[in-house]
Design a protein around this motif. Structure first.
Motif, PDB file in Angstrom:
ATOM      1  N   GLU A 182       0.815  -1.226   0.000  1.00  7.54           N
ATOM      2  CA  GLU A 182       0.000   0.000   0.000  1.00  7.54           C
ATOM      3  C   GLU A 182       0.847   1.274   0.000  1.00  7.54           C
ATOM      4  O   GLU A 182       0.544   2.249   0.686  1.00  7.54           O
ATOM      5  N   CYS A 183       1.928   1.255  -0.760  1.00  5.04           N
ATOM      6  CA  CYS A 183       2.712   2.477  -0.963  1.00  5.04           C
ATOM      7  C   CYS A 183       3.236   2.468  -2.389  1.00  5.04           C
ATOM      8  O   CYS A 183       3.251   1.428  -3.054  1.00  5.04           O
ATOM      9  N   ASP A 184       3.687   3.610  -2.871  1.00  9.41           N
ATOM     10  CA  ASP A 184       4.239   3.706  -4.223  1.00  9.41           C
ATOM     11  C   ASP A 184       5.538   2.908  -4.333  1.00  9.41           C
ATOM     12  O   ASP A 184       6.241   2.679  -3.335  1.00  9.41           O
ATOM     13  N   SER A 185       5.873   2.525  -5.546  1.00  6.53           N
ATOM     14  CA  SER A 185       7.156   1.861  -5.764  1.00  6.53           C
ATOM     15  C   SER A 185       8.297   2.786  -5.364  1.00  6.53           C
ATOM     16  O   SER A 185       8.281   3.983  -5.649  1.00  6.53           O
ATOM     17  N   TYR A 186       9.242   2.229  -4.647  1.00 11.36           N
ATOM     18  CA  TYR A 186      10.426   2.930  -4.165  1.00 11.36           C
ATOM     19  C   TYR A 186      10.112   4.080  -3.218  1.00 11.36           C
ATOM     20  O   TYR A 186      10.960   4.936  -2.971  1.00 11.36           O
ATOM     21  N   ALA A 187       8.896   4.067  -2.646  1.00 13.59           N
ATOM     22  CA  ALA A 187       8.590   5.073  -1.623  1.00 13.59           C
ATOM     23  C   ALA A 187       9.564   4.969  -0.463  1.00 13.59           C
ATOM     24  O   ALA A 187       9.942   5.981   0.147  1.00 13.59           O
ATOM     25  N   GLU A 188      10.015   3.734  -0.171  1.00 16.51           N
ATOM     26  CA  GLU A 188      10.921   3.532   0.961  1.00 16.51           C
ATOM     27  C   GLU A 188      12.253   4.241   0.777  1.00 16.51           C
ATOM     28  O   GLU A 188      12.986   4.470   1.750  1.00 16.51           O
ATOM     29  N   ASP A 189      12.600   4.614  -0.456  1.00 14.68           N
ATOM     30  CA  ASP A 189      13.841   5.358  -0.696  1.00 14.68           C
ATOM     31  C   ASP A 189      13.855   6.693   0.048  1.00 14.68           C
ATOM     32  O   ASP A 189      14.932   7.233   0.342  1.00 14.68           O
ATOM     33  N   THR A 190      12.684   7.247   0.308  1.00 16.36           N
ATOM     34  CA  THR A 190      12.610   8.567   0.950  1.00 16.36           C
ATOM     35  C   THR A 190      12.302   8.484   2.449  1.00 16.36           C
ATOM     36  O   THR A 190      12.334   9.502   3.130  1.00 16.36           O
ATOM     37  N   TRP A 191      11.998   7.297   2.953  1.00 18.61           N
ATOM     38  CA  TRP A 191      11.657   7.179   4.370  1.00 18.61           C
ATOM     39  C   TRP A 191      12.914   7.269   5.225  1.00 18.61           C
ATOM     40  O   TRP A 191      13.942   6.653   4.924  1.00 18.61           O
ATOM     41  N   ARG A 192      12.838   8.035   6.300  1.00 20.45           N
ATOM     42  CA  ARG A 192      13.960   8.132   7.232  1.00 20.45           C
ATOM     43  C   ARG A 192      13.599   7.594   8.616  1.00 20.45           C
ATOM     44  O   ARG A 192      14.438   7.017   9.297  1.00 20.45           O
ATOM     45  N   ARG A 193      12.345   7.796   9.010  1.00 18.40           N
ATOM     46  CA  ARG A 193      11.921   7.293  10.326  1.00 18.40           C
ATOM     47  C   ARG A 193      10.465   6.868  10.217  1.00 18.40           C
ATOM     48  O   ARG A 193       9.614   7.646   9.796  1.00 18.40           O
ATOM     49  N   ILE A 194      10.212   5.606  10.590  1.00 18.45           N
ATOM     50  CA  ILE A 194       8.869   5.045  10.533  1.00 18.45           C
ATOM     51  C   ILE A 194       8.607   4.306  11.842  1.00 18.45           C
ATOM     52  O   ILE A 194       9.525   4.085  12.650  1.00 18.45           O
ATOM     53  N   SER A 195       7.363   3.933  12.056  1.00 16.16           N
ATOM     54  CA  SER A 195       7.070   3.072  13.203  1.00 16.16           C
ATOM     55  C   SER A 195       6.038   2.022  12.814  1.00 16.16           C
ATOM     56  O   SER A 195       5.168   2.268  11.966  1.00 16.16           O
ATOM     57  N   ILE A 196       6.181   0.863  13.414  1.00 13.55           N
ATOM     58  CA  ILE A 196       5.230  -0.235  13.257  1.00 13.55           C
ATOM     59  C   ILE A 196       4.960  -0.765  14.661  1.00 13.55           C
ATOM     60  O   ILE A 196       5.890  -1.188  15.357  1.00 13.55           O
ATOM     61  N   ASN A 197       3.702  -0.709  15.085  1.00 13.62           N
ATOM     62  CA  ASN A 197       3.327  -1.148  16.432  1.00 13.62           C
ATOM     63  C   ASN A 197       4.200  -0.495  17.500  1.00 13.62           C
ATOM     64  O   ASN A 197       4.681  -1.164  18.425  1.00 13.62           O
ATOM     65  N   ASP A 198       4.421   0.799  17.377  1.00 17.76           N
ATOM     66  CA  ASP A 198       5.185   1.595  18.337  1.00 17.76           C
ATOM     67  C   ASP A 198       6.675   1.282  18.366  1.00 17.76           C
ATOM     68  O   ASP A 198       7.406   1.807  19.211  1.00 17.76           O
ATOM     69  N   ILE A 199       7.150   0.417  17.465  1.00 19.07           N
ATOM     70  CA  ILE A 199       8.592   0.222  17.306  1.00 19.07           C
ATOM     71  C   ILE A 199       9.070   1.215  16.244  1.00 19.07           C
ATOM     72  O   ILE A 199       8.598   1.181  15.107  1.00 19.07           O
ATOM     73  N   VAL A 200       9.954   2.107  16.631  1.00 17.63           N
ATOM     74  CA  VAL A 200      10.458   3.114  15.700  1.00 17.63           C
ATOM     75  C   VAL A 200      11.659   2.540  14.948  1.00 17.63           C
ATOM     76  O   VAL A 200      12.563   1.942  15.542  1.00 17.63           O
ATOM     77  N   PHE A 201      11.654   2.726  13.638  1.00 19.25           N
ATOM     78  CA  PHE A 201      12.745   2.272  12.780  1.00 19.25           C
ATOM     79  C   PHE A 201      13.389   3.484  12.108  1.00 19.25           C
ATOM     80  O   PHE A 201      12.694   4.380  11.624  1.00 19.25           O
ATOM     81  N   ARG A 202      14.711   3.502  12.092  1.00 19.80           N
ATOM     82  CA  ARG A 202      15.474   4.481  11.334  1.00 19.80           C
ATOM     83  C   ARG A 202      16.009   3.803  10.071  1.00 19.80           C
ATOM     84  O   ARG A 202      16.493   2.675  10.133  1.00 19.80           O
TER      85      ARG A 202
END
Length: 276
Positions: A182-202
């Motif tokens: 459910e995101c655009d192709s290569y959207a992850e190239d621009t992600w710097r900080r995300i969270s899944i179930n309150d776990i923060v990922f850099r």
């Protein structure tokens, strides 16, 4: 909103992994991910780069055991918890780690199937392998991965690559831990900080790719793709990139279907045009 669509665990570095719907995250990443590793007679790590046949060894976890399966051999059953064994200094790229030998029966089983003298080691519970300080905090650590505890790829990035190749390669070619839908192709190239179930990922660094994705995980035969197309579309500074390395800030539990919340974005890494 993006969602976590797949979770992959690879207990033994460069052997086949397995998918799960729910899995705990500990200090080093997904629990038991890259907890074990094969080393050669010089105690250097072994991978599909040198031994493509490693792809044919399947792994699974049942109750209190890690189980390895390979054609023509009885399953090998190993305890999940650390047991007494020889402490061995082993090398993963430039890092020296402490492994615990898993015993002669495991070594013979793997050496016989791979037709190569090797040993199986389990990362010692007391061993702390830190992540490259250029991209990580001093508290970040990982197991026997190439360098980061997580690799994240989006489904639509693979869809775009497959369309460019006109081939239906599976996601397991790229050995991600976390797959996002459910995101655009290569959207992850621009992600710097995300969270899944309150776990923060850099996400500090894109993943440069070696020849392993060219190896068919069902036959262990290498081919030309996806590196040929990645060289055409995803090359920067003489390396090709697909997916993002990730670090986590806390332990917790991940489940397929959980929302992926984007907290911070930046310029694309690698810096390629959107259509590429």
């Amino acid at each position: 909103m993006p969602v976590l669509s797949q979770i992959h665990v690879y207990p033994v570095k460069s052997l086949a992994g397995f998918q799960v719907n729910v899995w705990p995250v500990d200090q080093r990443g997904l629990q038991y991910d890259r907890k074990w590793m094969l080393v050669d007679t010089d105690r250097q790590f072994l991978s599909q780069r040198r031994l493509p046949k490693m792809a044919l060894i399947k792994t699974r976890i049942e109750s209190d055991a890690l189980i390895l399966s390979a054609s023509g051999q009885a399953d090998l059953r190993l305890p999940l918890l650390e047991v007494a064994g020889e402490a061995i200094e082993v090398t993963v790229w430039d890092d020296r780690c402490i492994g615990i030998g898993c015993g002669s029966a495991a070594d013979e089983w793997l050496s016989r199937f791979l037709d190569r003298d090797c040993r199986l080691v389990r990362q010692a519970d007391v061993d702390v392998r830190k992540v490259d300080p250029d991209y990580a905090f001093d508290t970040d650590q990982t197991g026997f991965s190439d360098g980061f505890p997580f690799l994240l790829v989006s489904e639509n990035s693979l869809n775009a690559l497959n369309m460019a190749m006109q081939l239906p390669l599976d996601m397991n070619r790229f050995r991600p831990n976390l797959v996002v839908a459910e995101c655009d192709s290569y959207a992850e190239d621009t992600w710097r900080r995300i969270s899944i179930n309150d776990i923060v990922f850099r996400l500090p660094k894109p993943c440069s790719r070696c020849a392993i994705p060219t190896i068919d995980p069902e036959t262990a035969r290498p081919g030309k793709e996806p590196l040929t197309t990645l060289n055409r579309l995803r090359k920067w500074n003489n390396k090709v990139y697909f997916g993002q390395n990730a670090l986590h800030d806390r332990t917790g539990l991940l489940s397929v279907g959980q929302p992926v919340v984007i907290h911070e974005t930046g310029s694309a890494q690698p810096p390629l045009g959107k259509d590429r």
